[in-house]
Design an enzyme around this catalytic site. Structure first.
Site, PDB file in Angstrom:
ATOM      1  N   ARG A 128       0.664  -1.008  -0.068  1.00 56.15           N
ATOM      2  CA  ARG A 128      -0.100   0.060  -0.024  1.00 56.15           C
ATOM      3  C   ARG A 128       0.961   1.374  -0.056  1.00 56.15           C
ATOM      4  O   ARG A 128       0.465   2.364  -0.511  1.00 56.15           O
ATOM      5  CB  ARG A 128      -0.819  -0.076   1.055  1.00 56.15           C
ATOM      6  N   ARG A 157      11.444  26.050  -1.231  1.00 52.43           N
ATOM      7  CA  ARG A 157      10.095  25.859  -1.096  1.00 52.43           C
ATOM      8  C   ARG A 157       9.655  26.374  -2.612  1.00 52.43           C
ATOM      9  O   ARG A 157       9.992  27.396  -3.408  1.00 52.43           O
ATOM     10  CB  ARG A 157       9.217  26.766  -0.216  1.00 52.43           C
ATOM     11  N   HIS A 162       6.272  24.797  -5.580  1.00 49.72           N
ATOM     12  CA  HIS A 162       5.289  23.775  -5.987  1.00 49.72           C
ATOM     13  C   HIS A 162       5.835  22.748  -6.857  1.00 49.72           C
ATOM     14  O   HIS A 162       5.332  21.559  -6.721  1.00 49.72           O
ATOM     15  CB  HIS A 162       4.068  24.561  -6.456  1.00 49.72           C
ATOM     16  N   LYS A 196      -2.751   7.176   1.113  1.00 50.22           N
ATOM     17  CA  LYS A 196      -2.651   7.495   2.491  1.00 50.22           C
ATOM     18  C   LYS A 196      -1.525   8.446   2.614  1.00 50.22           C
ATOM     19  O   LYS A 196      -0.151   8.336   2.925  1.00 50.22           O
ATOM     20  CB  LYS A 196      -1.956   6.073   3.091  1.00 50.22           C
ATOM     21  N   GLU A 221     -16.049   6.307   5.676  1.00 53.96           N
ATOM     22  CA  GLU A 221     -15.344   5.746   6.863  1.00 53.96           C
ATOM     23  C   GLU A 221     -15.211   6.755   7.864  1.00 53.96           C
ATOM     24  O   GLU A 221     -15.785   7.638   7.885  1.00 53.96           O
ATOM     25  CB  GLU A 221     -13.832   5.411   6.036  1.00 53.96           C
TER      26      GLU A 221
END
Length: 282
Positions: free
Chosen positions: A51, A99, A101, A145, A177
């Site tokens: 996963r 930093r 994107h 996840k 969920e």
């Protein structure tokens, strides 16, 4: 002892080691997994790693380790902790870079923590937990996840402020969920849970519950259901790596029909724990 790991080095858990330009910190640009170890035995390690890699692929994050190499690294970190019953949190991010994107040209970062498992007392499980319904305000790719958990946090906090344990999320009139769990109902020897889709996380404990249900003679059905159907069920429970299998006895102050006994849910839990004990002796 609890320990931390970051990009090849081990640290005391309380030591600050993550650089300010780490993209997990700056953007939540990464994925994670939580794995439980029972008496030195890893529970469903292969499924967790599979996963993890699927989540990474879904966000175009290339993990430098193979699945087997990642498993060996996790085992090394756990061995360093000398803990027999623990939870491993693994985070993989797009690395350390100024930093911006756009994806950086930087190696990915791998961090882990190993901490003693918080064992749920039998009396707590016998009593069960309470929940609230909450609008599912998360993004469209909950099957990943990812580190982006702000909507989950806000819903979990709402449950806490209502004196409850979990928030059961509802999208377009149907239960998806929990904030950190999958949700099930039992009616007439049938266990029903929301079908897998991009709107929910494919729980690892869910896999075990499906197998356990078959062993016990339950029918396992994956179909959508409403909050009203959930309230009318004989029993309701949630699952996750850290909760294992937890009965829910009321939602929004309304009692589940068999909230006093929770007999079928606890039967499923006992069968689940038999798997854990077999794992420990294998």
């Amino acid at each position: 002892m609890s320990i931390g790991y970051f990009n090849g080095a081990f640290y005391p858990i309380e030591q600050i080691v993550i650089p300010i330009d780490e993209r997990g910190h700056q953007f939540g640009d990464g994925v994670y997994e939580v794995i439980r170890i029972y008496e030195d035995a890893f529970f469903m390690l292969d499924e967790h790693i599979q996963r993890l890699f699927k989540s990474a692929k879904a966000i175009k994050l290339k993990i430098n380790h193979s699945e087997n190499e990642m498993k060996e690294l996790i085992k090394e970190v756990v061995a360093k902790s000398a803990l027999s019953n623990c939870d491993v949190y693994i985070q993989i991010t797009r690395g350390i870079a100024p930093r911006n994107h756009l994806f950086p040209d930087a190696p990915v970062s791998v961090s882990m923590t190993v901490k003693p498992s918080k064992v749920i007392n039998d009396s707590i499980r016998q009593k069960g937990k309470t929940a609230i319904f909450h609008e599912d305000e998360r993004w469209a790719n909950c099957h990943i996840k990812s580190l982006n958990l702000l909507p989950n946090i806000l819903a979990k906090q709402a449950a806490f402020e209502a004196g409850c344990y979990e928030a059961i999320l509802v999208k377009d009139g149907f239960v998806t969920e929990g904030t950190s769990s999958n949700v099930y109902m039992i009616t007439d020897k049938t266990i029903t849970t929301t079908p897998l889709s991009k709107h929910i996380l494919a729980g690892i404990t869910r896999i075990a519950v499906k197998e356990v249900a078959t062993e016990l003679g339950f029918q396992f059905v994956e179909k959508s259901f409403t909050p009203d159907e959930l309230l009318e069920a004989d029993e309701v429970f949630i699952t996750s790596t850290t909760n294992e299998i937890m009965p829910i006895v009321s939602i929004d102050g309304k009692s589940i029909r068999n909230s006093d006994s929770k007999e079928q849910t606890l039967t499923v839990f006992k069968q689940f724990m038999k798997r854990v004990k077999v794992l420990q002796t294998s």
